[in-house]
Design an enzyme around this catalytic site. Structure first.
Site, PDB file in Angstrom:
ATOM      1  N   LYS A  11       0.809  -1.206   0.000  1.00 48.41           N
ATOM      2  CA  LYS A  11       0.000   0.000   0.000  1.00 48.41           C
ATOM      3  C   LYS A  11       0.853   1.272   0.000  1.00 48.41           C
ATOM      4  CE  LYS A  11      -3.907  -2.021   2.537  1.00 48.41           C
ATOM      5  NZ  LYS A  11      -4.759  -1.837   3.736  1.00 48.41           N
ATOM      6  N   TYR A  51     -12.843  -3.335  -3.617  1.00 48.72           N
ATOM      7  CA  TYR A  51     -13.406  -3.196  -2.273  1.00 48.72           C
ATOM      8  C   TYR A  51     -14.937  -3.112  -2.293  1.00 48.72           C
ATOM      9  CZ  TYR A  51      -8.723  -2.406  -0.364  1.00 48.72           C
ATOM     10  OH  TYR A  51      -7.415  -2.545   0.033  1.00 48.72           O
ATOM     11  N   ASN A 114      -1.891   0.295   7.022  1.00 47.88           N
ATOM     12  CA  ASN A 114      -1.351  -0.955   7.548  1.00 47.88           C
ATOM     13  C   ASN A 114      -0.466  -1.726   6.572  1.00 47.88           C
ATOM     14  OD1 ASN A 114      -3.334  -1.897   5.854  1.00 47.88           O
ATOM     15  ND2 ASN A 114      -4.522  -2.915   7.443  1.00 47.88           N
ATOM     16  N   HIS A 117      -1.983  -5.305   1.638  1.00 49.06           N
ATOM     17  CA  HIS A 117      -3.236  -6.026   1.414  1.00 49.06           C
ATOM     18  C   HIS A 117      -2.858  -7.423   0.952  1.00 49.06           C
ATOM     19  CE1 HIS A 117      -7.114  -7.306  -0.206  1.00 49.06           C
ATOM     20  NE2 HIS A 117      -6.400  -7.770  -1.230  1.00 49.06           N
ATOM     21  N   GLU A 128      -8.480 -11.756  -7.487  1.00 47.78           N
ATOM     22  CA  GLU A 128      -7.646 -10.561  -7.339  1.00 47.78           C
ATOM     23  C   GLU A 128      -6.433 -10.592  -8.262  1.00 47.78           C
ATOM     24  OE1 GLU A 128      -8.780  -9.312  -2.767  1.00 47.78           O
ATOM     25  OE2 GLU A 128      -6.848 -10.267  -3.119  1.00 47.78           O
TER      26      GLU A 128
END
Length: 158
Positions: A11, A51, A114, A117, A128
């Site tokens: 990320k 998402y 964080n 992913h 994905e």
């Protein structure tokens, strides 16, 4: 047993903090084979698809804004039980409670920023990987260390 593919997105928080090499080296040292890697700027359209399960949540827009703050690095790793291995190595979503020794436990203190992913199941991983990689962006090659990573009945050579 055949080798499983999984998606990892480093990320914007990982990119901005210069953690790309730190994180990718953990997966390599574990023994996962890198099948594809690229840097890309995520779009609103792609994130709406990725998402979609969060679309009704009050934090949905914040998640998308965070993921578009700068380019990300998307990776496809492969190995026996790759999804489960990557998830275990990543740690809890909230970095404040992630166990030290996991990626989030070592590198973040946020539930939003964080670092990473990861796909949560083999079915999701397949979806994905196809969402983020064109077939020609994934590479099949024999990992020369395969016989030193698994016992011969743990994998099926393709």
């Amino acid at each position: 047993m055949s080798l499983e593919k999984t998606l990892v997105i480093l990320k914007p928080s990982a990119v901005q903090r210069g953690l790309i090499g730190e994180v990718t080296s953990r997966f390599e040292r574990k023994g996962l084979r890198l099948a594809g890697m690229k840097m890309m700027q995520l779009t609103d359209e792609l994130l709406n698809e990725h998402y979609a399960h969060l679309a009704g949540k009050p934090f949905f827009q914040r998640v998308k804004e965070s993921m578009m703050a700068c380019p990300v690095v998307v990776c496809c790793y492969e190995g026996v039980d790759a999804v489960q291995i990557v998830r275990s190595m990543t740690g809890a979503t909230n970095g404040r409670v992630a166990i030290p020794g996991t990626i989030r436990g070592d590198y973040c203190v946020s539930s939003q920023e964080n670092i990473i992913h990861t796909s949560d199941s083999p079915k999701t991983a397949a979806e994905e990987v196809n969402r983020f990689f064109k077939p020609e962006e994934l590479f099949e090659y024999k990992q020369c260390t395969l016989q030193h990573l698994y016992y011969e009945d743990e994998y099926k050579l393709v």
